[in-house]
Design a protein around this motif. Structure first.
Motif, short mmCIF file in Angstrom:
data_model
loop_
_atom_site.label_atom_id
_atom_site.label_comp_id
_atom_site.label_asym_id
_atom_site.label_seq_id
_atom_site.Cartn_x
_atom_site.Cartn_y
_atom_site.Cartn_z
N GLN A 81 6.20 2.24 -9.38
CA GLN A 81 6.29 1.39 -10.56
C GLN A 81 7.63 1.57 -11.28
O GLN A 81 8.22 0.62 -11.79
N TRP A 92 -4.58 6.74 -0.11
CA TRP A 92 -3.68 5.60 -0.29
C TRP A 92 -4.30 4.57 -1.24
O TRP A 92 -5.51 4.50 -1.40
N VAL A 93 -3.43 3.78 -1.84
CA VAL A 93 -3.85 2.76 -2.80
C VAL A 93 -3.35 1.39 -2.36
O VAL A 93 -2.18 1.25 -1.95
N PHE A 105 3.37 -3.36 -10.20
CA PHE A 105 2.46 -3.02 -9.11
C PHE A 105 1.05 -3.02 -9.69
O PHE A 105 0.76 -2.30 -10.65
N LYS A 145 -1.31 7.62 -3.24
CA LYS A 145 -1.67 7.67 -4.66
C LYS A 145 -0.64 8.43 -5.48
O LYS A 145 -0.38 8.10 -6.64
N ASP A 190 2.43 8.45 -5.12
CA ASP A 190 3.72 7.73 -5.24
C ASP A 190 3.64 6.50 -6.14
O ASP A 190 4.63 5.78 -6.29
N VAL A 191 2.46 6.24 -6.74
CA VAL A 191 2.29 5.01 -7.53
C VAL A 191 3.25 4.99 -8.72
O VAL A 191 3.89 3.97 -9.01
N GLU A 192 3.38 6.13 -9.44
CA GLU A 192 4.27 6.16 -10.61
C GLU A 192 5.72 5.94 -10.19
O GLU A 192 6.47 5.24 -10.86
N THR A 217 0.85 -1.19 0.00
CA THR A 217 0.00 0.00 0.00
C THR A 217 0.88 1.24 0.00
O THR A 217 1.94 1.26 0.65
N CYS A 218 0.46 2.25 -0.76
CA CYS A 218 1.25 3.48 -0.83
C CYS A 218 0.36 4.67 -1.18
O CYS A 218 -0.80 4.50 -1.60
N GLU A 239 -3.00 -2.65 -8.77
CA GLU A 239 -3.97 -2.20 -7.77
C GLU A 239 -5.10 -3.22 -7.61
O GLU A 239 -5.45 -3.93 -8.54
#
Length: 622
Positions: A382, A406-407, A392, A375, A377-379, A372-373, A394
């Protein structure tokens, strides 16, 4: 006409003779195959008992007789004399399997035979000419099955220097469906009669450690052993041994509550010296004659478990091949009735299944890491995972609700698609034990640098939910097809399932009305299923296809304990076929076709008897 185009009569009668003998042996349930390289034998044959292969093998040379001018002469007493090359006789004399010489009498359309192994061995010293004559007695092949099998048995007795041969096996009586051994007192009561139907019985106790792992499913009051008795007999054939054994089982008196029955687990048959303690298995020839079997007393009849549960009537074509992407289950089809059947029976869960289950689950868990992180920081996450070769992915928000910013998701290896059942396998022990994702993140020193943190265990449960949850619970028993059945394992005959199927190609406008069809069929089904069936249901569904809509109708029936699968299908197959006839329901051409066999082949990607797994029909090949 050119001589090259004329087929000699000897070739014609030779082929007819070979085919006559081959088909007769196959009618008995034995295998008989043409020897591709003919060095003195035409057929290679294996003896089968109860539909299962034994260790007894022989070869057969077939000659045809139509006049005394040829290689075969008919004698005044009705026997035959066959001229055989001496070099072939030398080979037969030193073979490790018996040789049967058969003569097909064209005029009588009958094949006669003799075991010529002894003849060639007696004459081997005096074989000074190019050919020698062997005598064939008038043993009509159609009527002398037991005699042929006893000749084969005698050959192996001499080969193994067994002067007084006998068949022997261990038997473990079990009360079903509880998988409980009978008491010591009950075993000894049965053994008070030392001999029954030509079979002798002695008390026998066997350590679990020396038995197949699946037999640990049998519950015993002894902490380390299973007890029963040893059965032995000096009959001339394996088949006679089984026939007498079944008669003896039927006389085992044991009072049981309703819904229970007695099963007998039978070990592989051994061939040994009657007067010696050590068996043949202690010599260089260590083959057992059969596999494990199980018999049960149902409605006062002694039945073979595998046959009672899985045998299907004649007229059905059985599945012979499939692709990895084919429809699940082993199907048999009856083209004239346009139906297919599947047979399931219950057996106890085995240690091998439990271990396999655990290893598969570990393979799945090792291919991803719940994460979990933020949103934002998703890019970045990855991008860093790309350096290691991970992804990664979702997961839906409802899986593990958290802070809106968070995602939730998983860090996974490439090609990890649990929703499709796609799980890359690893055979590296370090990766298997620690998990591929965990191990590589540690090796790269990235696990503490990645944005985010370890995710909830609810994410793990979500990934595992794509698989059958019962699979990971390790149930006490499993539904198995005939192809999965473990020979010797007692079956739960009261929980067999017979599935009748019919498939239609349907228009899209049918999708809204198929639930109404299901309701009508359920009412009709209840009208003709009686005490032969303890439970019945019908399910209608639309099966997704890349080409067209398929309507599948399945009738699920559980036969009564006293009724065999074969008899149940034979009795109700016509009624089920009529029940499945939906042409009266069709409106405006809703149903285009209902050829179940074609749909199973095209959409199910299955192959049946007479088909080629390479998509070429055998008749087309020829």
């Amino acid at each position: 006409m050119s001589d090259a185009l004329i087929r000699p009569r000897s070739h014609v009668t030779g082929d007819v003779g070979q085919t006559t003998v081959l088909l007769q042996l196959q009618k008995w349930g034995w295998t008989s195959e043409l020897v591709s390289s003919d060095y003195g034998e035409d057929l290679s044959c294996e003896i089968f008992v109860n539909g299962k292969r034994t260790a007894f093998h022989f070869r057969c040379q077939v000659k045809s007789f139509y006049s005394n001018k040829g290689q075969v002469r008919k004698l005044k007493n009705g026997n035959f004399s066959v001229s055989i090359a001496s070099s072939t006789c030398f080979t037969w004399a030193s073979s490790y399997y018996p040789i049967i010489l058969a003569v097909y009498d064209v005029g009588e359309d009958i094949a006669y035979w003799s075991d010529v192994t002894e003849q060639v061995r007696k004459r081997i010293i005096s074989l000074s000419t190019d050919t020698t004559s062997l005598h064939i007695e008038k043993n009509d092949l159609r009527k002398t099955r037991k005699l042929l099998e006893s000749c084969v048995n005698r050959f192996y007795s001499k080969l193994l220097s067994v002067e007084e041969p006998e068949f022997t096996c261990n038997v473990f009586p079990v009360v079903m469906p509880q998988h409980r051994t009978v008491s010591f007192k009950e075993v000894m009561t049965f053994l008070r009669v030392n001999s029954m139907h030509g079979i002798s019985f002695d008390y026998h106790k066997q350590s679990y450690e020396l038995l197949p792992s699946w037999i640990t499913a049998i519950n015993s009051t002894s902490d380390d052993s299973l007890y029963g008795f040893e059965a032995s007999s000096s009959v001339e054939s394996v088949e006679d041994f089984f026939v007498n054994l079944r008669k003896s089982f039927a006389e085992f008196e044991l009072t049981l509550d309703e819904g229970k029955w007695l099963s007998f687990i039978v070990s592989p048959i051994e061939f040994k010296e009657k007067t010696k303690i050590s068996s043949v298995s202690n010599t260089a020839w260590s083959k057992l004659l059969t596999d494990w079997d199980c018999y049960s007393i149902i409605a006062k009849n002694c039945i073979l478990d595998s046959e009672f549960s899985f045998k299907i009537p004649c007229g059905f074509k059985h599945e012979i091949a499939r692709h990895s992407r084919s429809w699940d289950g082993f199907y048999s089809i009856e083209p004239s009735l346009d139906i297919a059947v599947q047979i399931y029976s219950m057996q106890a869960t085995t240690p091998a299944f439990r271990e396999s289950n655990s290893r598969f689950k570990q393979q799945i868990l090792g291919k991803f890491l719940a994460w979990t992180c933020d949103k934002n920081d998703v890019e970045t996450l990855q991008a860093e995972l790309n350096e290691i070769g991970f992804n990664f992915i979702e997961v839906p928000e409802e899986v593990a609700p958290t802070n809106p910013n968070w995602v939730n998701g998983v860090i996974s290896v490439p090609m990890f698609r649990p929703e499709l059942g796609l799980i890359p396998q690893t055979d590296c022990w370090e990766e298997f034990e620690e998990g591929v994702v965990n191990l590589r993140l540690k090796e790269a020193g990235s696990i503490d640098k990645l944005p985010g943190k370890m995710g909830s265990f609810k994410i793990n449960d979500f990934i595992l939910s794509f698989f059958d949850r019962d699979y990971f619970k390790v149930p006490s028993k499993l539904n198995v097809l005939s192809s999965d059945y473990i020979g010797g394992m007692p079956l739960h005959h009261n929980e067999r399932e017979i599935l009748f199927h019919k498939f239609f190609i349907a228009h899209e406008d049918l999708l809204e009305s198929y639930s109404q069809i299901e309701t009508k069929l359920k009412t009709k089904l209840n009208n003709f299923i009686n005490t032969d069936c303890t439970e019945s249901n019908i399910h209608v569904e639309v099966i997704e296809s890349d080409f067209e809509a398929i309507l599948g109708i399945t009738a699920r029936l559980i036969p009564s304990l006293e009724v065999s699968t074969h008899d149940f299908i034979e009795k109700y197959k016509n009624d089920i076929s009529s029940l499945f006839d939906l042409h009266s329901e069709a409106k405006n051409g809703v149903f285009e076709s209902s050829v179940t066999e074609d749909i199973l082949k095209l959409h199910g990607e299955l192959y049946f008897e007479g088909d080629s797994p390479w998509g070429i029909n055998k008749t087309e090949e020829q």
